[in-house]
Design a protein around this motif. Sequence first.
Motif, mmCIF file in Angstrom:
data_model
loop_
_atom_site.group_PDB
_atom_site.id
_atom_site.type_symbol
_atom_site.label_atom_id
_atom_site.label_comp_id
_atom_site.label_asym_id
_atom_site.label_seq_id
_atom_site.Cartn_x
_atom_site.Cartn_y
_atom_site.Cartn_z
ATOM 1 N N CYS A 57 0.895 -1.246 0.019
ATOM 2 C CA CYS A 57 0.014 0.091 -0.054
ATOM 3 C C CYS A 57 0.775 1.282 0.095
ATOM 4 O O CYS A 57 1.684 1.133 0.945
ATOM 5 C CB CYS A 57 -1.004 -0.060 1.062
ATOM 6 S SG CYS A 57 -1.718 1.487 1.358
ATOM 7 N N THR A 58 0.432 2.206 -0.614
ATOM 8 C CA THR A 58 1.167 3.416 -1.000
ATOM 9 C C THR A 58 1.238 4.390 0.248
ATOM 10 O O THR A 58 2.129 5.158 0.528
ATOM 11 C CB THR A 58 0.884 4.464 -2.123
ATOM 12 O OG1 THR A 58 -0.301 4.548 -2.195
ATOM 13 C CG2 THR A 58 1.320 3.460 -3.535
ATOM 14 N N ARG A 59 0.376 4.117 1.089
ATOM 15 C CA ARG A 59 -0.056 4.829 2.414
ATOM 16 C C ARG A 59 0.631 4.169 3.713
ATOM 17 O O ARG A 59 1.391 4.902 4.506
ATOM 18 C CB ARG A 59 -1.492 5.317 2.502
ATOM 19 C CG ARG A 59 -1.994 6.290 1.573
ATOM 20 C CD ARG A 59 -3.284 6.816 1.661
ATOM 21 N NE ARG A 59 -3.704 7.261 3.143
ATOM 22 C CZ ARG A 59 -3.433 8.425 3.600
ATOM 23 N NH1 ARG A 59 -2.653 9.261 3.001
ATOM 24 N NH2 ARG A 59 -3.700 8.709 4.878
ATOM 25 N N CYS A 60 0.284 2.630 3.946
ATOM 26 C CA CYS A 60 0.636 2.195 5.186
ATOM 27 C C CYS A 60 1.568 1.085 5.025
ATOM 28 O O CYS A 60 2.068 0.695 5.753
ATOM 29 C CB CYS A 60 -0.540 1.730 5.716
ATOM 30 S SG CYS A 60 -1.329 0.289 4.933
ATOM 31 N N VAL A 68 -3.663 1.460 -2.828
ATOM 32 C CA VAL A 68 -4.071 1.937 -1.670
ATOM 33 C C VAL A 68 -4.986 0.732 -0.912
ATOM 34 O O VAL A 68 -5.867 0.570 -1.534
ATOM 35 C CB VAL A 68 -5.105 3.193 -1.754
ATOM 36 C CG1 VAL A 68 -5.227 3.510 -0.240
ATOM 37 C CG2 VAL A 68 -3.843 4.348 -2.059
ATOM 38 N N CYS A 72 -6.867 2.173 4.398
ATOM 39 C CA CYS A 72 -6.413 3.347 3.900
ATOM 40 C C CYS A 72 -7.729 4.213 3.441
ATOM 41 O O CYS A 72 -7.346 5.181 3.270
ATOM 42 C CB CYS A 72 -5.023 3.565 3.487
ATOM 43 S SG CYS A 72 -3.704 3.056 4.456
ATOM 44 N N GLN A 73 -8.519 3.547 2.443
ATOM 45 C CA GLN A 73 -9.555 3.955 1.646
ATOM 46 C C GLN A 73 -10.558 4.407 2.534
ATOM 47 O O GLN A 73 -11.311 5.113 2.007
ATOM 48 C CB GLN A 73 -9.840 3.036 0.530
ATOM 49 C CG GLN A 73 -8.964 2.977 -0.691
ATOM 50 C CD GLN A 73 -9.407 1.728 -1.732
ATOM 51 O OE1 GLN A 73 -10.501 1.797 -1.750
ATOM 52 N NE2 GLN A 73 -8.319 1.254 -2.175
ATOM 53 N N TYR A 103 -5.655 4.727 11.516
ATOM 54 C CA TYR A 103 -4.713 4.168 10.468
ATOM 55 C C TYR A 103 -3.547 3.474 10.778
ATOM 56 O O TYR A 103 -3.242 3.692 12.076
ATOM 57 C CB TYR A 103 -4.396 5.157 9.273
ATOM 58 C CG TYR A 103 -5.873 5.979 8.725
ATOM 59 C CD1 TYR A 103 -6.358 5.379 7.720
ATOM 60 C CD2 TYR A 103 -6.268 7.057 9.002
ATOM 61 C CE1 TYR A 103 -7.489 5.541 7.258
ATOM 62 C CE2 TYR A 103 -7.480 7.574 8.213
ATOM 63 C CZ TYR A 103 -8.069 6.890 7.338
ATOM 64 O OH TYR A 103 -9.179 7.188 6.559
ATOM 65 N N PHE A 105 0.822 2.159 9.995
ATOM 66 C CA PHE A 105 1.905 2.109 8.889
ATOM 67 C C PHE A 105 2.764 0.921 9.476
ATOM 68 O O PHE A 105 3.003 0.537 10.813
ATOM 69 C CB PHE A 105 2.945 3.293 9.207
ATOM 70 C CG PHE A 105 4.029 3.627 8.177
ATOM 71 C CD1 PHE A 105 3.749 3.882 7.064
ATOM 72 C CD2 PHE A 105 5.242 2.726 8.544
ATOM 73 C CE1 PHE A 105 4.625 4.013 5.988
ATOM 74 C CE2 PHE A 105 6.092 2.602 7.715
ATOM 75 C CZ PHE A 105 6.008 3.152 6.386
ATOM 76 N N GLN A 126 10.126 6.528 5.404
ATOM 77 C CA GLN A 126 8.320 6.588 4.942
ATOM 78 C C GLN A 126 7.379 6.880 5.971
ATOM 79 O O GLN A 126 6.494 7.711 5.583
ATOM 80 C CB GLN A 126 8.228 5.253 4.070
ATOM 81 C CG GLN A 126 8.862 5.044 2.970
ATOM 82 C CD GLN A 126 10.315 4.134 3.225
ATOM 83 O OE1 GLN A 126 10.888 4.167 4.384
ATOM 84 N NE2 GLN A 126 10.819 3.691 2.279
ATOM 85 N N ARG A 130 4.780 9.696 6.017
ATOM 86 C CA ARG A 130 3.172 9.424 6.525
ATOM 87 C C ARG A 130 2.629 9.918 7.525
ATOM 88 O O ARG A 130 1.556 10.851 7.616
ATOM 89 C CB ARG A 130 2.925 7.965 6.629
ATOM 90 C CG ARG A 130 1.606 7.567 6.997
ATOM 91 C CD ARG A 130 0.764 7.542 5.861
ATOM 92 N NE ARG A 130 -0.438 7.449 6.369
ATOM 93 C CZ ARG A 130 -1.584 8.157 6.900
ATOM 94 N NH1 ARG A 130 -1.129 9.319 7.324
ATOM 95 N NH2 ARG A 130 -2.449 7.649 7.421
ATOM 96 N N ASP A 133 1.677 14.150 7.402
ATOM 97 C CA ASP A 133 0.801 14.468 6.361
ATOM 98 C C ASP A 133 -0.215 15.690 6.813
ATOM 99 O O ASP A 133 -1.088 16.155 6.019
ATOM 100 C CB ASP A 133 -0.149 13.243 6.047
ATOM 101 C CG ASP A 133 -1.151 12.800 7.353
ATOM 102 O OD1 ASP A 133 -1.044 13.283 8.415
ATOM 103 O OD2 ASP A 133 -1.897 11.935 6.972
#
Length: 196
Positions: A57-60, A68, A72-73, A103, A105, A126, A130, A133
């Motif tokens: 996942c590009t976020r977590c 994603v 995260c969505q 959320y 990570f 990363q 995150r 943000d």
Amino acid sequence: MSDLQPLEPLIQALRRLPGVGVKSAQRMAFHLMQRDQEGARVLSRALVEAVDSVQHCTRCNTFTHEAVCPICQDAGRDAARLCVVETPADLAAMERTGAYSGYYFVLMGRISPMDGVGAKDVGLPQLVQRALDGKVQEVILATSFTTEGEATAHAVTELMQGRQIQVTRLARGVPVGSELEYVDLGTIAHALVERR
């Protein structure tokens, strides 16, 4: 020629799994070939599909089929809290509790200087990106209570200093349903210090 030689590549492949030694790998290989060849085909296809389609996942940073992940969505989660875990299995355990709605990570490991694993190897840069943000107000450290997990938690705490983000750590304590005489002394000591 050894009787195992035809299955040796399969045995060696199975030994790559954590906690699987030679004897366990042999038992699995023999079972698959003698009693469950269809199961072996299903396992083979599932492995190939996972390797080809699962990504981070590009976020977590957890595993997902999309860029994603579904967590995260989910816009209904608490964007002010970010829980840091070591593995996707840890994330799944946290989700099963039903007690956390923020959320995550996923570090995909923990700092271990003895094994040559440093901060960059577990995604700390990363994580900082995150956490900064603009929405995150609290970083919850849910790393393991091993030496490596503690080192990782300490490194994250250091990285978050001076960034207007509160850093908290999961509490340690006596497991529910346990008797004190059977609980290790370190757990009892931490439970006493962190009593409320």
